[in-house]
Structures are given as structure tokens and as C-alpha cells.
Design a protein around this motif. Sequence first.
Motif, PDB file in Angstrom:
ATOM      1  N   LEU A  76     -36.132  43.718  46.122  1.00 28.91           N
ATOM      2  CA  LEU A  76     -34.679  44.657  45.029  1.00 28.91           C
ATOM      3  C   LEU A  76     -35.044  43.784  43.886  1.00 28.91           C
ATOM      4  CD1 LEU A  76     -32.346  47.172  46.923  1.00 28.91           C
ATOM      5  CD2 LEU A  76     -34.232  46.945  46.557  1.00 28.91           C
ATOM      6  N   ASN A  77     -35.817  43.968  42.927  1.00 37.55           N
ATOM      7  CA  ASN A  77     -35.713  43.044  41.676  1.00 37.55           C
ATOM      8  C   ASN A  77     -35.830  41.736  41.864  1.00 37.55           C
ATOM      9  OD1 ASN A  77     -35.764  46.078  40.173  1.00 37.55           O
ATOM     10  ND2 ASN A  77     -33.842  45.900  40.276  1.00 37.55           N
ATOM     11  N   GLY A  78     -36.019  41.319  43.218  1.00 36.73           N
ATOM     12  CA  GLY A  78     -36.674  39.890  43.709  1.00 36.73           C
ATOM     13  C   GLY A  78     -35.363  39.141  42.921  1.00 36.73           C
ATOM     14  N   PHE A  79     -33.937  39.643  43.962  1.00 40.58           N
ATOM     15  CA  PHE A  79     -32.836  39.144  43.819  1.00 40.58           C
ATOM     16  C   PHE A  79     -32.553  38.356  43.935  1.00 40.58           C
ATOM     17  CE2 PHE A  79     -28.977  38.978  45.685  1.00 40.58           C
ATOM     18  CZ  PHE A  79     -27.675  38.536  44.353  1.00 40.58           C
ATOM     19  N   LEU A  80     -33.012  37.497  44.627  1.00 42.46           N
ATOM     20  CA  LEU A  80     -32.899  36.309  45.618  1.00 42.46           C
ATOM     21  C   LEU A  80     -34.417  34.864  45.958  1.00 42.46           C
ATOM     22  CD1 LEU A  80     -29.978  36.149  47.511  1.00 42.46           C
ATOM     23  CD2 LEU A  80     -29.778  35.226  45.708  1.00 42.46           C
ATOM     24  N   SER A  81     -35.126  36.158  45.340  1.00 36.61           N
ATOM     25  CA  SER A  81     -36.573  35.520  45.745  1.00 36.61           C
ATOM     26  C   SER A  81     -36.821  34.266  45.382  1.00 36.61           C
ATOM     27  CB  SER A  81     -38.016  36.799  45.741  1.00 36.61           C
ATOM     28  OG  SER A  81     -37.618  36.609  44.482  1.00 36.61           O
ATOM     29  N   GLY A  82     -36.486  33.818  44.080  1.00 30.66           N
ATOM     30  CA  GLY A  82     -37.080  32.583  43.379  1.00 30.66           C
ATOM     31  C   GLY A  82     -35.849  31.453  44.331  1.00 30.66           C
ATOM     32  N   LEU A  83     -34.803  31.825  45.112  1.00 27.74           N
ATOM     33  CA  LEU A  83     -34.613  30.661  45.739  1.00 27.74           C
ATOM     34  C   LEU A  83     -34.961  30.307  47.194  1.00 27.74           C
ATOM     35  CD1 LEU A  83     -30.195  31.970  45.362  1.00 27.74           C
ATOM     36  CD2 LEU A  83     -32.146  30.115  43.952  1.00 27.74           C
ATOM     37  N   GLU A  84     -36.215  30.961  48.102  1.00 29.69           N
ATOM     38  CA  GLU A  84     -36.335  30.676  48.597  1.00 29.69           C
ATOM     39  C   GLU A  84     -37.095  29.867  49.108  1.00 29.69           C
ATOM     40  OE1 GLU A  84     -39.691  30.431  52.055  1.00 29.69           O
ATOM     41  OE2 GLU A  84     -39.976  30.789  49.715  1.00 29.69           O
ATOM     42  N   PRO A  85     -37.670  29.141  47.886  1.00 27.47           N
ATOM     43  CA  PRO A  85     -38.628  27.912  48.076  1.00 27.47           C
ATOM     44  C   PRO A  85     -37.736  26.532  48.201  1.00 27.47           C
ATOM     45  CG  PRO A  85     -38.915  29.070  46.233  1.00 27.47           C
ATOM     46  CD  PRO A  85     -38.262  29.493  47.001  1.00 27.47           C
ATOM     47  N   ILE A  86     -36.516  26.126  47.350  1.00 27.01           N
ATOM     48  CA  ILE A  86     -35.909  25.374  47.869  1.00 27.01           C
ATOM     49  C   ILE A  86     -34.136  25.254  48.699  1.00 27.01           C
ATOM     50  CG2 ILE A  86     -35.647  25.250  44.921  1.00 27.01           C
ATOM     51  CD1 ILE A  86     -33.241  26.846  44.366  1.00 27.01           C
ATOM     52  N   ILE A  87     -34.108  26.251  49.125  1.00 30.72           N
ATOM     53  CA  ILE A  87     -33.444  25.736  50.294  1.00 30.72           C
ATOM     54  C   ILE A  87     -33.818  25.989  51.818  1.00 30.72           C
ATOM     55  CG2 ILE A  87     -31.803  28.038  52.850  1.00 30.72           C
ATOM     56  CD1 ILE A  87     -31.986  29.844  49.910  1.00 30.72           C
ATOM     57  N   GLU A  88     -33.419  25.210  52.241  1.00 28.16           N
ATOM     58  CA  GLU A  88     -33.653  23.992  53.889  1.00 28.16           C
ATOM     59  C   GLU A  88     -33.297  25.507  54.652  1.00 28.16           C
ATOM     60  OE1 GLU A  88     -34.470  20.896  54.317  1.00 28.16           O
ATOM     61  OE2 GLU A  88     -34.210  20.782  51.882  1.00 28.16           O
ATOM     62  N   TRP A  89     -34.164  25.524  55.416  1.00 28.41           N
ATOM     63  CA  TRP A  89     -34.132  26.110  56.331  1.00 28.41           C
ATOM     64  C   TRP A  89     -34.300  25.853  58.069  1.00 28.41           C
ATOM     65  CZ3 TRP A  89     -34.097  31.040  55.027  1.00 28.41           C
ATOM     66  CH2 TRP A  89     -34.345  31.024  53.754  1.00 28.41           C
ATOM     67  N   GLU A  90     -33.338  26.105  59.046  1.00 28.91           N
ATOM     68  CA  GLU A  90     -33.056  25.628  60.223  1.00 28.91           C
ATOM     69  C   GLU A  90     -34.527  26.307  60.513  1.00 28.91           C
ATOM     70  OE1 GLU A  90     -31.023  25.413  63.724  1.00 28.91           O
ATOM     71  OE2 GLU A  90     -29.976  25.735  62.141  1.00 28.91           O
ATOM     72  N   LYS A  91     -35.057  26.055  61.407  1.00 24.62           N
ATOM     73  CA  LYS A  91     -35.989  27.075  62.840  1.00 24.62           C
ATOM     74  C   LYS A  91     -35.219  27.340  64.022  1.00 24.62           C
ATOM     75  CE  LYS A  91     -41.020  28.150  64.558  1.00 24.62           C
ATOM     76  NZ  LYS A  91     -41.809  28.428  63.951  1.00 24.62           N
ATOM     77  N   VAL A  92     -35.404  28.074  64.376  1.00 27.98           N
ATOM     78  CA  VAL A  92     -34.554  28.807  65.795  1.00 27.98           C
ATOM     79  C   VAL A  92     -36.367  28.681  66.523  1.00 27.98           C
ATOM     80  CG1 VAL A  92     -32.956  30.463  67.081  1.00 27.98           C
ATOM     81  CG2 VAL A  92     -32.583  29.852  64.850  1.00 27.98           C
ATOM     82  N   LYS A  93     -36.117  28.500  67.354  1.00 31.08           N
ATOM     83  CA  LYS A  93     -38.308  28.030  68.567  1.00 31.08           C
ATOM     84  C   LYS A  93     -37.223  29.368  69.924  1.00 31.08           C
ATOM     85  CE  LYS A  93     -39.323  24.671  67.063  1.00 31.08           C
ATOM     86  NZ  LYS A  93     -40.201  23.301  66.554  1.00 31.08           N
ATOM     87  N   ARG A  94     -36.922  30.420  69.538  1.00 23.38           N
ATOM     88  CA  ARG A  94     -36.820  31.167  70.943  1.00 23.38           C
ATOM     89  C   ARG A  94     -37.305  32.566  70.963  1.00 23.38           C
ATOM     90  NH1 ARG A  94     -29.775  32.435  70.883  1.00 23.38           N
ATOM     91  NH2 ARG A  94     -29.851  31.051  68.652  1.00 23.38           N
ATOM     92  N   TYR A  95     -38.054  32.535  69.761  1.00 25.64           N
ATOM     93  CA  TYR A  95     -38.771  34.048  69.797  1.00 25.64           C
ATOM     94  C   TYR A  95     -40.420  33.894  70.036  1.00 25.64           C
ATOM     95  CZ  TYR A  95     -33.934  35.344  68.682  1.00 25.64           C
ATOM     96  OH  TYR A  95     -32.778  35.956  68.502  1.00 25.64           O
ATOM     97  N   ASN A  96     -41.078  35.182  70.516  1.00 18.16           N
ATOM     98  CA  ASN A  96     -42.887  34.931  70.806  1.00 18.16           C
ATOM     99  C   ASN A  96     -43.561  35.243  69.539  1.00 18.16           C
ATOM    100  OD1 ASN A  96     -42.606  33.662  73.215  1.00 18.16           O
ATOM    101  ND2 ASN A  96     -42.412  35.629  74.053  1.00 18.16           N
ATOM    102  N   ARG A  97     -42.855  36.620  68.970  1.00 21.61           N
ATOM    103  CA  ARG A  97     -43.431  37.192  67.806  1.00 21.61           C
ATOM    104  C   ARG A  97     -42.412  37.105  67.086  1.00 21.61           C
ATOM    105  NH1 ARG A  97     -48.710  38.781  68.961  1.00 21.61           N
ATOM    106  NH2 ARG A  97     -48.768  38.585  70.805  1.00 21.61           N
ATOM    107  N   ILE A  98     -41.481  36.058  66.371  1.00 22.22           N
ATOM    108  CA  ILE A  98     -40.946  36.023  65.548  1.00 22.22           C
ATOM    109  C   ILE A  98     -40.829  34.353  65.180  1.00 22.22           C
ATOM    110  CG2 ILE A  98     -38.592  36.501  64.565  1.00 22.22           C
ATOM    111  CD1 ILE A  98     -38.109  38.878  65.973  1.00 22.22           C
ATOM    112  N   ASP A  99     -40.554  34.386  64.187  1.00 20.84           N
ATOM    113  CA  ASP A  99     -40.218  32.617  63.124  1.00 20.84           C
ATOM    114  C   ASP A  99     -38.341  32.853  63.289  1.00 20.84           C
ATOM    115  OD1 ASP A  99     -42.202  31.610  64.646  1.00 20.84           O
ATOM    116  OD2 ASP A  99     -43.486  31.791  62.763  1.00 20.84           O
ATOM    117  N   LEU A 100     -37.905  32.629  63.301  1.00 17.34           N
ATOM    118  CA  LEU A 100     -36.769  32.936  63.092  1.00 17.34           C
ATOM    119  C   LEU A 100     -36.167  31.279  62.357  1.00 17.34           C
ATOM    120  CD1 LEU A 100     -33.923  34.519  61.789  1.00 17.34           C
ATOM    121  CD2 LEU A 100     -33.107  33.688  64.636  1.00 17.34           C
ATOM    122  N   TYR A 101     -35.779  31.735  60.960  1.00 14.60           N
ATOM    123  CA  TYR A 101     -35.113  30.400  59.405  1.00 14.60           C
ATOM    124  C   TYR A 101     -33.767  30.978  59.767  1.00 14.60           C
ATOM    125  CZ  TYR A 101     -39.739  29.119  60.295  1.00 14.60           C
ATOM    126  OH  TYR A 101     -41.572  28.182  60.264  1.00 14.60           O
TER     127      TYR A 101
END
Length: 184
Positions: A88-113
Motif C-alpha cells: 500500500l503506497n510502499g508504506f514500509l517497503s524501504g525499511l526491508e533491507p535495513i532490518i535485521e531478520w531472524e529466520k525461523v526454520k520449521r516450514y517446508n514451503r515458507i521461509d519465515l523471518y
Amino acid sequence: MKESNIKIFEKALLLLDEQLEKKNHDTIVIKAIGGFAMLYNGIREHGYTIDIDSLTVEFDEEVKNLIKQIGIDMDLDEEWLNTDCATLNGFLSGLEPIIEWEKVKRYNRIDLYVADNWGLIETKAKAIHDGGLVPRKTDKKDLLLLLKIVNINNIDEVKQNKRLKFIKEKYERTYMYLENIKEW
């Protein structure tokens, strides 16, 4: 809209993962911010939110339909998993590259951060700033809670912390809000 806790969302994500696997769908990426991330990180006191906000590209129609059906089946909001904050109007999209993401590894077809606390501080600061004269009370409350978690308890500590200089530089309304708080 029904509020849900982390266990309910984990069950919904497992169901989504199973459906994606059955349909041999490509892996999807979820980068969670907002209430779900705060729940996941053990921050929210009340333990509820209505959705998972993903700071990623919009899901394809097949995934959106699966999300909607799981929402109906589990009595969740039909958009219990959405990308509105990014699309929606790129509200927070500019923040995605600067955020530190923790990957959760319990799904086969979903990469959850899940965003870390510093990333959540940035998203809440932006939400308050972009909220104009009447930002959401939840965002204000969440920001103060996040700041306390990283041992920031007053405006002087905000000013002295190098990691928080972005607040004054980028989010003037948020900085003014923090300056005017009498008791943290």
C-alpha cells in the motif's frame, strides 16, 4: 476481526505450509513485522494481534486464496497474512533491507523471518511519524515498550544512542512525541 495469539498463527502457518506442499507451490517468503513479530519476540504484554504483516512482495492469487480459506476455516480475518504494509503506497517497503531478520526454520514451503527489536523500533517510529497528528495509540505504546527493552528510558538516552539517531533525522513527528513524554 478476531484477535489471535502466537499459537493460533503458528497453526495457521502450518496449515498454509501443508497446502503449499500439496500444491507443489514454490516457497513463499514472509518477513513479519508489527504485532506478530512483537508476539514472536515475546514483547507484547497482551499477547494478541489480528494479523501477520509481511514486508514482502504481494502473494500470488493461489496463495491469497489459501490464506483466505484458512482464515475462514480457523475463524481468523480473511487477510490474517498480508503484505499491505509493503504494497500500500510502499508504506514500509524501504525499511526491508535495513532490518535485521531472524529466520525461523520449521516450514517446508515458507521461509519465515521475524524482525528484530531494532527493526521493530524503526517500523514503529515510521508508523507514528506517518500517522500525522493522530498516530495509533498501539504504535506509541509499542515504541515505548521496545525502547525500554533496549534500555532506553528517556529522551536523553534516545539522543545519546547512535542506533537511534535515525528517529530525529527521519521521523520528526516521532521525535517530537518522544520529547513531549513526561514519564516513560
